[in-house]
Design an enzyme around this catalytic site. Structure first.
Site, short mmCIF file in Angstrom:
data_model
loop_
_atom_site.label_atom_id
_atom_site.label_comp_id
_atom_site.label_asym_id
_atom_site.label_seq_id
_atom_site.Cartn_x
_atom_site.Cartn_y
_atom_site.Cartn_z
N ASN A 242 0.87 -1.17 0.00
CA ASN A 242 0.00 0.00 0.00
C ASN A 242 0.91 1.23 0.00
OD1 ASN A 242 -1.78 2.06 0.46
ND2 ASN A 242 -2.43 1.37 2.49
N LYS B 6 0.14 4.22 -0.24
CA LYS B 6 -0.49 5.40 0.35
C LYS B 6 -0.25 6.62 -0.56
CE LYS B 6 -0.10 3.15 4.78
NZ LYS B 6 0.02 3.22 6.22
N HIS C 132 -9.43 1.28 4.94
CA HIS C 132 -8.15 1.46 5.63
C HIS C 132 -8.33 2.41 6.82
CE1 HIS C 132 -4.02 2.53 6.47
NE2 HIS C 132 -3.67 1.43 5.84
N GLU D 27 -6.65 4.77 7.86
CA GLU D 27 -6.42 6.19 7.55
C GLU D 27 -7.65 6.81 6.89
OE1 GLU D 27 -2.75 5.47 5.48
OE2 GLU D 27 -1.87 4.84 7.39
N GLU E 249 -5.32 -4.87 10.43
CA GLU E 249 -4.27 -3.87 10.63
C GLU E 249 -4.51 -3.13 11.95
OE1 GLU E 249 -2.37 -2.73 6.60
OE2 GLU E 249 -3.99 -1.34 7.01
N GLY F 73 2.77 2.22 10.73
CA GLY F 73 3.72 3.32 10.61
C GLY F 73 4.45 3.66 11.90
N SER G 14 3.61 -2.25 10.17
CA SER G 14 5.07 -2.34 10.34
C SER G 14 5.63 -3.70 9.95
CB SER G 14 5.48 -1.98 11.78
OG SER G 14 5.12 -0.64 12.07
N GLY H 95 2.93 -1.15 4.19
CA GLY H 95 3.00 0.27 3.86
C GLY H 95 4.42 0.68 3.52
#
Ligand code: 13P
Length: 251
Positions: free
Chosen positions: A10, A12, A96, A98, A168, A174, A214, A235
């Protein structure tokens, strides 16, 4: 449908057009033939170009990172499922954390996005996961259970067979703080049990459940060796071809 091993990236909101092309080419040329399906989840502007780069490689597929829930119309700035399909997209990352956090998406909306992505013959990668305070309160299974039921329980068995789930935990995204392999396994086993309850053993056994948060070359192997962890949604480490390829060969 059968359970697949998947290494999904991903990107992003990273990579300009040339950087994205270079990254996709590096992944495409470095990938060894295997049973692992590699998916690149890129920003919209890359999709058409990268679908050309990967078109002859059977174990690389393309994902978008979002999709609008309506067919078409006056939704300035949005992208429809038909548009994605016409650009060579196979998978769409939906829900997701985010998008939940910064764009107010909740599972009722995500359910509609899943429906339209399925309608256009693509496969949703449905993301779920709890925030740190929920985990610390011991309510992570309850919360993820609610997410999964609201987003997926309306589907038919046939539709569910085309959904990939990505667990996730928000606190691991992150942050460099990965869930332990046992934490990942426990949640994946729980999610699979929810799928079994609603859709039956066969569908549950065939559902691919990815871990995200991560994932790096040095922890992928241990995570992916858990019986209910079928791969990763990656990510940061998907932005470097070498790291992403290393993760893809960690099964
Ligand atoms: P990181 O691998 O950067 O933690 O991101 C995980 C993620 O959000 C993938 O969708």
């Amino acid at each position: 449908m059968e359970r697949k091993l998947i290494a999904a990236g991903n990107w992003k909101m990273n990579m300009d057009y040339n950087e994205g092309r270079d990254l996709a080419q590096a992944v495409a040329s470095g990938l060894q033939p295997s049973d692992v399906l590699v998916i690149m989840g890129t920003p919209y502007v890359h999709l058409k170009n990268i679908s050309g780069i990967i078109k002859d490689i059977s174990n690389i597929k393309l994902a978008a990172q979002n999709c609008h829930q309506e067919e078409n119309g006056a939704y300035t700035g949005e992208i429809s499922a038909a548009m994605l399909k016409s650009c060579g997209v196979d998978f769409v990352i939906l829900g997701h954390s985010e998008r939940r956090e910064y764009f107010g998406e909740a599972d009722e909306l995500i359910a509609k996005k899943i429906d339209i992505v399925l309608k256009y013959g693509m496969q949703p990668i449905y993301c779920c996961g709890e925030k740190l305070e929920v985990r610390e309160a011991g309510k992570h299974e309850e919360l993820v259970g609610e997410q999964v039921k609201t987003a997926l329980y309306h589907l038919t068995k046939e539709q569910m067979q085309r959904v990939v789930i990505a667990y996730e935990p928000v606190w691991a995204i992150g942050t460099g703080k990965t869930a332990t392999p046992q934490q990942a396994q426990d949640m994946h086993e729980y999610i699979r049990s929810l799928i079994r309850k609603k859709f039956g053993q066969e569908v549950a056994d065939a559902t691919t459940i990815l871990y995200g948060g991560s994932v790096k070359p040095d922890n992928a192997q241990e995570l992916f060796s858990q019986p209910d962890v079928d791969g990763g949604l990656v990510g940061g480490a998907s932005l470097k071809a070498k790291d992403f390829l290393a993760i893809a060969s960690s099964f």
